[in-house]
Design an enzyme around this catalytic site. Structure first.
Site, PDB file in Angstrom:
ATOM      1  N   ASP A 149       0.862  -1.181   0.000  1.00 40.90           N
ATOM      2  CA  ASP A 149       0.000   0.000   0.000  1.00 40.90           C
ATOM      3  C   ASP A 149       0.905   1.239   0.000  1.00 40.90           C
ATOM      4  OD1 ASP A 149       0.982   0.193   2.528  1.00 40.90           O
ATOM      5  OD2 ASP A 149      -0.922  -0.077   3.552  1.00 40.90           O
TER       6      ASP A 149
ATOM      7  N   GLY B  68       0.929   3.758   2.213  1.00 43.28           N
ATOM      8  CA  GLY B  68       1.141   4.407   3.499  1.00 43.28           C
ATOM      9  C   GLY B  68       0.087   5.458   3.793  1.00 43.28           C
TER      10      GLY B  68
ATOM     11  N   TYR C 127      -3.249   5.378   4.053  1.00 45.50           N
ATOM     12  CA  TYR C 127      -4.249   5.024   5.065  1.00 45.50           C
ATOM     13  C   TYR C 127      -3.672   5.145   6.475  1.00 45.50           C
ATOM     14  CZ  TYR C 127      -7.592   2.284   7.741  1.00 45.50           C
ATOM     15  OH  TYR C 127      -8.496   1.869   8.690  1.00 45.50           O
TER      16      TYR C 127
ATOM     17  N   ASP D  45      -3.001   8.393  -1.484  1.00 45.16           N
ATOM     18  CA  ASP D  45      -4.328   9.006  -1.535  1.00 45.16           C
ATOM     19  C   ASP D  45      -4.686   9.639  -0.199  1.00 45.16           C
ATOM     20  OD1 ASP D  45      -4.342   6.560  -0.251  1.00 45.16           O
ATOM     21  OD2 ASP D  45      -6.436   6.165  -0.739  1.00 45.16           O
TER      22      ASP D  45
ATOM     23  N   GLN E 120     -11.540   7.414  -4.298  1.00 48.84           N
ATOM     24  CA  GLN E 120     -12.113   7.818  -3.015  1.00 48.84           C
ATOM     25  C   GLN E 120     -13.537   8.335  -3.252  1.00 48.84           C
ATOM     26  OE1 GLN E 120     -11.108   7.264  -0.010  1.00 48.84           O
ATOM     27  NE2 GLN E 120      -8.991   6.568  -0.350  1.00 48.84           N
TER      28      GLN E 120
ATOM     29  N   ASP F 126      -7.868  -7.555   0.571  1.00 48.59           N
ATOM     30  CA  ASP F 126      -6.887  -7.806   1.632  1.00 48.59           C
ATOM     31  C   ASP F 126      -7.514  -7.406   2.951  1.00 48.59           C
ATOM     32  OD1 ASP F 126      -6.461  -4.756   1.254  1.00 48.59           O
ATOM     33  OD2 ASP F 126      -5.360  -5.246   3.077  1.00 48.59           O
TER      34      ASP F 126
ATOM     35  N   CYS G 282     -12.214 -29.704   6.880  1.00 45.49           N
ATOM     36  CA  CYS G 282     -11.018 -28.962   6.466  1.00 45.49           C
ATOM     37  C   CYS G 282      -9.804 -29.879   6.348  1.00 45.49           C
ATOM     38  CB  CYS G 282     -10.741 -27.850   7.478  1.00 45.49           C
ATOM     39  SG  CYS G 282      -9.266 -26.874   7.117  1.00 45.49           S
TER      40      CYS G 282
ATOM     41  N   CYS H 269      -6.528 -28.570   6.277  1.00 44.95           N
ATOM     42  CA  CYS H 269      -5.315 -27.794   6.582  1.00 44.95           C
ATOM     43  C   CYS H 269      -4.416 -28.554   7.553  1.00 44.95           C
ATOM     44  CB  CYS H 269      -5.678 -26.416   7.144  1.00 44.95           C
ATOM     45  SG  CYS H 269      -6.068 -26.392   8.912  1.00 44.95           S
TER      46      CYS H 269
ATOM     47  N   CYS I 288      -5.966 -28.934  11.020  1.00 42.18           N
ATOM     48  CA  CYS I 288      -7.096 -29.857  11.116  1.00 42.18           C
ATOM     49  C   CYS I 288      -6.690 -31.305  10.849  1.00 42.18           C
ATOM     50  CB  CYS I 288      -8.214 -29.423  10.171  1.00 42.18           C
ATOM     51  SG  CYS I 288      -9.056 -27.929  10.756  1.00 42.18           S
TER      52      CYS I 288
ATOM     53  N   HIS J 146      -5.071 -22.194   9.780  1.00 39.45           N
ATOM     54  CA  HIS J 146      -6.433 -22.630   9.471  1.00 39.45           C
ATOM     55  C   HIS J 146      -7.254 -21.520   8.806  1.00 39.45           C
ATOM     56  CE1 HIS J 146     -10.303 -24.609   9.777  1.00 39.45           C
ATOM     57  NE2 HIS J 146     -10.754 -23.430  10.158  1.00 39.45           N
TER      58      HIS J 146
END
Lengths: 374, 374
Positions: free
Chosen positions: B93, B95, B97, B147, B189, B266, B304, B306, B309, B335
């Site tokens: 990103d 920075g 935000y 931004d 925005q 994300d 699951c 993973c 699990c 998980h």
């Protein structure tokens, strides 16, 4: 099955022994260092990572598991092996050391020890029979007798008293232990008094166990004193049983212990210093959290092949510690355990080739060249 | 190389798109969820574990890396890929935000933002050119324009002001960005005002970027408001560029976002709740740290596959959280990330088969049957 110990070779110029321990779950080359998984996990590690490094046995603590989650829950999971997903060997201590060193308001009687939990102050009682009952539920391959571990320094009368009680408790432990799949080790006490150590050893060996531990050392006494006791007691111990020195894990003590005839070691120190940002390298200790490494793009140890050294720089690991990221503790722990596994492997090779004393001098020359022993 | 976006298929009954992003480091199937590695590490995870799950791209935060360890050190390590040992794609990103939401005593001018570090109070300045300079040093495959991200709620005048500044800054970012190996995304925005969102989108698209992000959502507004904005703006965005909704990662928002045309997401939420002892399962959230699971020998999710699990019980993981062991955070994180990777894979399959709305209803029926949406 009960364990079997095979003595492969004795070193020509020291008391060191090359051997092998066979348990139901693995074959353990000795001398061996056992990582400590106090609460059913070697801190910061996953079991597969321990296997990748090559460990065949780990240690876990009865006292902690009895308090949390409780041995009944571990038993319900099929014992520690199932609970923590570790299919190689496990050794549990008896809880004796923790009951004596960590508990509040403890009350010691011939029956055992009444104490309050360090977590919530609740009342508990562990004696020889209870220690065996808990360890039977935990299901480790090797379990330990419940002993009275005295602090250092300790006056002779109290040390004698503890030796005698440890013998009586060892008999009760053997009597209480029924599960033939688990091998119960006796523990020798006697503080720093050679005659008491000899007395304790004779009494415990006389009861008869498949292995013997030396307890009550590495509790604050000078290292020379510990070495002196080992030098005195080890040659008198049975040749056909593994010998376990409890609570020892720094490179110098491991090597000096092996030279005096020790086969098994455990200690939280290597994993604890890792979580605090200190690693062992072939050139000595390195405090990787220090700002000195902030742009050092070399691995922790240029001679190391561990996961951390193959993939990450000091600068990155230093950054992880600096910002408090879990991966820092993980990488340093992997490295320190890999380092000790490699050291024990080198030690075994040196015994095989009758050059352990030479190995010690070379190792110490590199490791301790710029620092005091630790 | 700059990234290439391939639009494979549009869903017949929604705005959902199936696509693929090609970068120098990996091929990313979209819609995709990107785990967040704020400080050059996805918390509690090692990079190989992320690869095992199948992630092809992760996100890292410019603001944090600028402050610690500093982009100069990361550059010296060969950029983020070398520094953190991650050879697949990375997005950073700008920075922006964090500068607006985390900094103390910030002073916003047309040039950029002067602020004090949240760590030590030291003075710093980041504007469009500086944000690009830092991101060039970090070397991610995808980088973001600097931004002005406004909080929610935000009055119309201020939102308009921020939209116009974001456009001017986007132009300066594009001007400052020279490294063709990195693809610079523009950010739209406009707060919760549809006409401002449309204005911002048109202005940013007019500048021209290889991808577009929607910023300033998921900042506290009701989910319906976010969905409404997405529904309005997405159909007007260019078809031939990836669309990235920043800061979104709960199952319901992921599915609803995809339905409205989002390709990339994300969020720190899935890994954060994991470290706090909460996991996502096919039957909804499960607070595994609760005492209710102390002797529950089932895996976190019986459906699951993973690492957690396949090998560990709720009882064991609950124990790890109860005693504060790192492995608990590790297993829960593995998980949750595996769960979201699987969800995104299921979503892509459903788009391919034109049954995304049906998939949503079935998924929500299982996941949210006993709880409110979250």
């Amino acid at each position: 099955m009960a364990l079997r110990y095979e003595l492969i070779k004795k070193d020509k110029s020291s008391g060191a022994r090359l051997g092998r321990i066979y348990t139901e779950h693995s074959v353990i080359d000795t001398p061996v260092f056992m990582p400590v998984g106090t609460q059913a996990t070697v801190k910061a590690m996953a079991p597969d990572e321990l296997k990748d490094i090559g460990f065949e046995i780990i240690l876990s603590n009865t006292y902690h598991l009895y308090l949390r989650p409780g041995h009944d829950i571990v038993a319900k999971a099929g014992g520690l092996h199932g609970f923590m997903h570790w299919d190689r060997s496990i050794l549990t201590d008896s809880g004796g050391y923790q009951v004596f060193s960590m508990s509040h308001l403890r009350d010691i009687t011939e029956d055992g020890v009444a104490f309050r939990s360090y977590i919530d102050g609740s009342k508990h009682f562990i004696g020889p029979e209870k220690a065996i009952e808990i360890q039977n539920a935990l299901g480790a391959d090797i379990i330990m007798a419940f002993d009275e571990c005295v602090p250092y320094p300790c006056d002779r009368d109290y040390a004698l008293h503890a030796v005698e009680r440890t013998t009586r408790w060892a008999k009760r432990c053997k009597q209480a232990h029924a599960d033939e799949r688990q091998s119960l080790f006796g523990i020798i006490q006697g503080s720093t008094y050679k005659d008491l150590r000899q007395k304790s050893m004779e009494e415990i060996v006389n009861i008869g166990f498949p292995g013997y531990a030396v307890g009550g050392l590495s509790v604050g006494e000078p290292k020379d004193v510990m070495y002196d006791i080992l030098e005195y007691i080890m040659p008198n111990m049975p040749d056909d049983r593994p010998r376990y020195l409890m609570g020892v894990g720094s490179p110098d003590c491991l090597i000096e212990g092996v030279i005096r005839g020790v086969d098994m070691f455990d200690c939280v120190w290597p994993t604890r210093i890792a979580r605090n940002g200190t690693v062992m390298t072939s050139q000595g200790k390195l405090v990787v959290r220090n700002a000195a490494y902030k742009d050092d793009m070399r691995p922790l140890d240029e001679q190391c092949g561990c996961y951390a050294c193959r993939n990450f720089s000091r600068a990155y690991i230093r950054h992880l510690f600096n910002v408090g990221e879990i991966l820092g503790a993980r990488l340093a722990t992997i490295h320190n355990l890999y380092f000790l596994a490699g050291l024990m492997s080198d030690i075994r090779k040196a015994i095989m080739e009758d050059r352990l004393l030479e190995f010690r001098d070379i190792f110490f020359g590199n490791y301790y060249k710029s620092q005091t022993l630790s």
